[in-house]
Each structure stands twice: as C-alpha cells, then as structure tokens.
Design an enzyme around this catalytic site. Sequence first.
Site, short mmCIF file in Angstrom:
data_model
loop_
_atom_site.label_atom_id
_atom_site.label_comp_id
_atom_site.label_asym_id
_atom_site.label_seq_id
_atom_site.Cartn_x
_atom_site.Cartn_y
_atom_site.Cartn_z
N SER A 77 0.84 -1.21 0.00
CA SER A 77 0.00 0.00 0.00
C SER A 77 0.87 1.25 0.00
O SER A 77 1.91 1.28 0.64
CB SER A 77 -0.87 0.02 1.26
N ARG A 111 -1.15 4.74 -0.55
CA ARG A 111 -2.16 5.68 -0.06
C ARG A 111 -2.76 5.27 1.29
O ARG A 111 -2.88 6.10 2.20
CB ARG A 111 -3.32 5.81 -1.07
N THR A 112 -3.15 4.02 1.42
CA THR A 112 -3.85 3.61 2.64
C THR A 112 -2.93 3.75 3.84
O THR A 112 -3.31 4.31 4.87
CB THR A 112 -4.36 2.16 2.47
N ARG A 131 -5.65 -4.42 6.08
CA ARG A 131 -5.73 -4.75 4.64
C ARG A 131 -5.35 -6.22 4.51
O ARG A 131 -4.20 -6.59 4.75
CB ARG A 131 -4.78 -3.87 3.83
N HIS A 137 -13.52 -2.46 -0.81
CA HIS A 137 -12.59 -1.38 -0.41
C HIS A 137 -13.44 -0.17 0.00
O HIS A 137 -13.50 0.84 -0.71
CB HIS A 137 -11.69 -1.05 -1.61
N GLN A 154 -12.13 3.56 0.17
CA GLN A 154 -11.87 4.14 -1.15
C GLN A 154 -13.16 4.71 -1.75
O GLN A 154 -13.18 5.85 -2.23
CB GLN A 154 -11.29 3.06 -2.08
N ASN A 169 -12.97 -5.68 -6.22
CA ASN A 169 -13.29 -5.12 -4.90
C ASN A 169 -13.80 -3.67 -4.98
O ASN A 169 -14.66 -3.27 -4.19
CB ASN A 169 -12.07 -5.22 -3.96
N ASP A 173 -9.62 0.89 -12.76
CA ASP A 173 -8.70 0.32 -11.76
C ASP A 173 -7.83 -0.68 -12.52
O ASP A 173 -8.16 -1.06 -13.67
CB ASP A 173 -9.54 -0.36 -10.65
N SER A 193 -5.58 -7.29 -9.88
CA SER A 193 -5.46 -6.75 -8.52
C SER A 193 -4.33 -7.44 -7.76
O SER A 193 -3.81 -8.47 -8.21
CB SER A 193 -6.78 -6.96 -7.77
N MET A 194 -4.05 -6.91 -6.58
CA MET A 194 -3.06 -7.56 -5.71
C MET A 194 -3.52 -8.98 -5.44
O MET A 194 -4.69 -9.21 -5.12
CB MET A 194 -2.92 -6.77 -4.40
N CYS A 244 -8.66 4.85 -8.56
CA CYS A 244 -8.33 4.71 -7.13
C CYS A 244 -6.82 4.75 -6.91
O CYS A 244 -6.38 5.04 -5.80
CB CYS A 244 -8.91 3.42 -6.57
N LEU A 245 -6.06 4.47 -7.94
CA LEU A 245 -4.60 4.36 -7.90
C LEU A 245 -4.18 3.16 -7.03
O LEU A 245 -4.90 2.84 -6.10
CB LEU A 245 -3.94 5.65 -7.41
N ARG A 260 -8.65 10.56 0.55
CA ARG A 260 -8.59 9.37 1.40
C ARG A 260 -8.33 9.79 2.84
O ARG A 260 -8.95 9.29 3.78
CB ARG A 260 -7.45 8.44 0.93
N1 NVA Z 1 -8.34 -3.62 -7.18
C1 NVA Z 1 -7.07 -3.12 -6.67
C2 NVA Z 1 -7.30 -1.90 -5.85
C3 NVA Z 1 -6.04 -1.26 -5.33
C4 NVA Z 1 -6.32 -0.06 -4.47
C5 NVA Z 1 -6.39 -4.23 -5.87
O1 NVA Z 1 -7.07 -4.87 -5.09
O2 NVA Z 1 -5.18 -4.40 -6.05
N1 CP Z 2 -6.08 3.19 -3.55
C1 CP Z 2 -5.37 2.54 -2.61
O1 CP Z 2 -5.89 1.88 -1.71
O2 CP Z 2 -4.03 2.68 -2.74
P1 CP Z 2 -2.92 1.81 -1.98
O3 CP Z 2 -3.09 0.40 -2.46
O4 CP Z 2 -1.61 2.41 -2.39
O5 CP Z 2 -3.16 1.91 -0.51
#
Ligand code: NVA
Ligand code: CP
Length: 305
Positions: free
Chosen positions: A53, A55-56, A104, A131, A134, A162, A223, A227-228, A263-264, A291
């Site tokens: 992460s 931003r979070t 997270r 999320h 967000q 998400n 997005d 995703s992760m 959302c970045l 955020r």
């Molecule tokens: N859908 C993405 C959002 C990242 C903020 C993820 O879960 O990686």
């Molecule tokens: N948008 C968001 O949650 O960014 P991070 O994954 O960098 O926290």
Amino acid sequence: MSKNHFLHISDYTGDELWEILKLAKQIKAKFRARENYNHFNNKSLAMIFAKPSARTRVSFETGFEWMGGHALFLGPNDIGIGKREAIKDISRVFSRYNDMIMARLFDHKHIIELAEHSTIPVINGLTDYNHPCQIMTDIFTVWEHLNDIENIKIVYMGDGNNIVHSWLHLAMRFPLHFVCCCPKGYEPDSETVEKARAAEISKIEISHNPTEAVKDADMIYTDVWASMGQKEEAEARERIFKPFQVNQDLMNSTGKKTLFMHCLPAERDREVTDEVMESDYSIAFDQAENRLHVQNAIMIKLSKR
Ligand code: NVA
Ligand code: CP
C-alpha cells in the site's frame, strides 16, 4: 457487530454516510490549515497490512497522527496474521493495547473474523472483496466536483473487482446510475449485484460494450486489470481487457463533459493512457488526497459510537 466497525458501506444508513461526508468536509479544511485537532490524544491505531500500500498506509498514519494519536505500521512480514498466529488471537491482543485497528487483508472472511473478536473498532483497508474507505472517498470527491451526487452516471471500466463491490454497496444507500463495463467472465459478484438491484435505490447495469456504456457518463472510473494477489494473471488479462482501456477516444465518446477517476495505483497505458491520467479532467489525485480526510471522519465517527 458491524456498527462498531467499518467493514462495508452498506452496514450504514444513507444518513450515517452523509454524516461522514459532511464531517470529512469540515476536517479537510482544518487539516489543510494544519489546525490542532487532538481527538485521538494518547490513542493508538494498529495498521495491519497483508498486501502492499502507498495511499492507505500513508493517509491513515498521517491522519491519525495529525489527530494526536500514534499509528503503528505492521507489514506483511511483521505479525503473520492467520499464519504465525490465529486471527482471533490478534484481535484480542490488539484490543488490549490499541484503540482502533485498520487492516488490509486478502480473504474477506478474515476481516470479519478480526472484527468479531475485537472489542475496538476495525476498519477495512481493502480485502479481495471490497474497499469501503476508497469508495466513500470517491463519492466525497464526486460531491466536491459536481456539488451533487443524486443520479449521476458513473461508468466503471475494467475488472468487476473489490472496487466495484464497494460501489454496489454505496448504490444500495445513495441513488446512482452505476454501470460496470467489463469483459465477459469478469463480472462482479452476482449476489452483490442482485442485492444492489433489490435495494431499488439505484440503476445498476452490467455492460460488455465500452462505447455504449459510457454514453452520458458523468464519471469514467477504472482500476488495474489484475489486482493484488492476481499479478501472475496480468499478462493473460492484458489481452482480454485491452478493449476496455480508458483512452482519449473513449473519453470523447460520452457526448458530454466527463471526469476521469482512478483509485490508484495506475498502470499507465494499460487500463488508462498516460494522456488521460495527465488530463485536466482527471480527478485521481483529488481522490488520493481525500482518502486522508474521509478516513479521518470515519475514525472520528467510530470513536464516538
Ligand atoms: N483492485 C485493486 C485496488 C487497489 C487499491 C487491488 O485490489 O489491487
Ligand atoms: N487506492 C489505494 O488503496 O491505494 P494503496 O493500495 O496504495 O493503498
């Protein structure tokens, strides 16, 4: 249980969500003026990250410390939640040290379990399923830019992930026209779509046709395509998702002035072109800033329950 935590937007009423947005507006001004705001004096926030992460982590830590508290960052290699130690044991131990938990995690069931055994508020900082911080931020950002959020058309392009599930939860509380435009086979969770439709508050559409979907859109949102936790699928997904890229042609085909949201983190020239990211109709960095303010408001509200 859910009332002491912030796990899903739909756990709250529309009025409660509005209270959070209005408080966020007030404290945004205070933060920008760097006024003292000692709501969390002598309090601590444990931040558990099983995934990366920017931003979070930075927004929660900065926000909580601005409000007079101390935030602890616990990364993927620190506590081994669910691996080194049972989730419910972490809940009980942290409930004795800390005043709030932000986590997270991968599996959504794990955040529910964390909350069930915690006597302090638990905030969902993203799971594979949703999320909420967000999307609360996103609707706040829309409100700032359009001065209204009723029945705006938001078209999400890409994976039914998400982010989409939290938009659907929001659509159960605020009247929106929400379209998820995704490749076939990448639709959001059908049960969540059904619940959002059954709430009969918003118009919910699933589309597979980008140029049709974006007609009259107030916002186009995207997005990452992988995703992760799915990054090994990235190459295969790239071919499937290419027609869903947000580029200048797509932005031009809405028939009206349309803002761009993300959302970045963004993978430039994959889900969005560099040109769109850098354009003056992109509000992605306003979202990123917000955020901090919206999460501060969420934490204050939870501390008063
Ligand atoms: N859908 C993405 C959002 C990242 C903020 C993820 O879960 O990686
Ligand atoms: N948008 C968001 O949650 O960014 P991070 O994954 O960098 O926290």
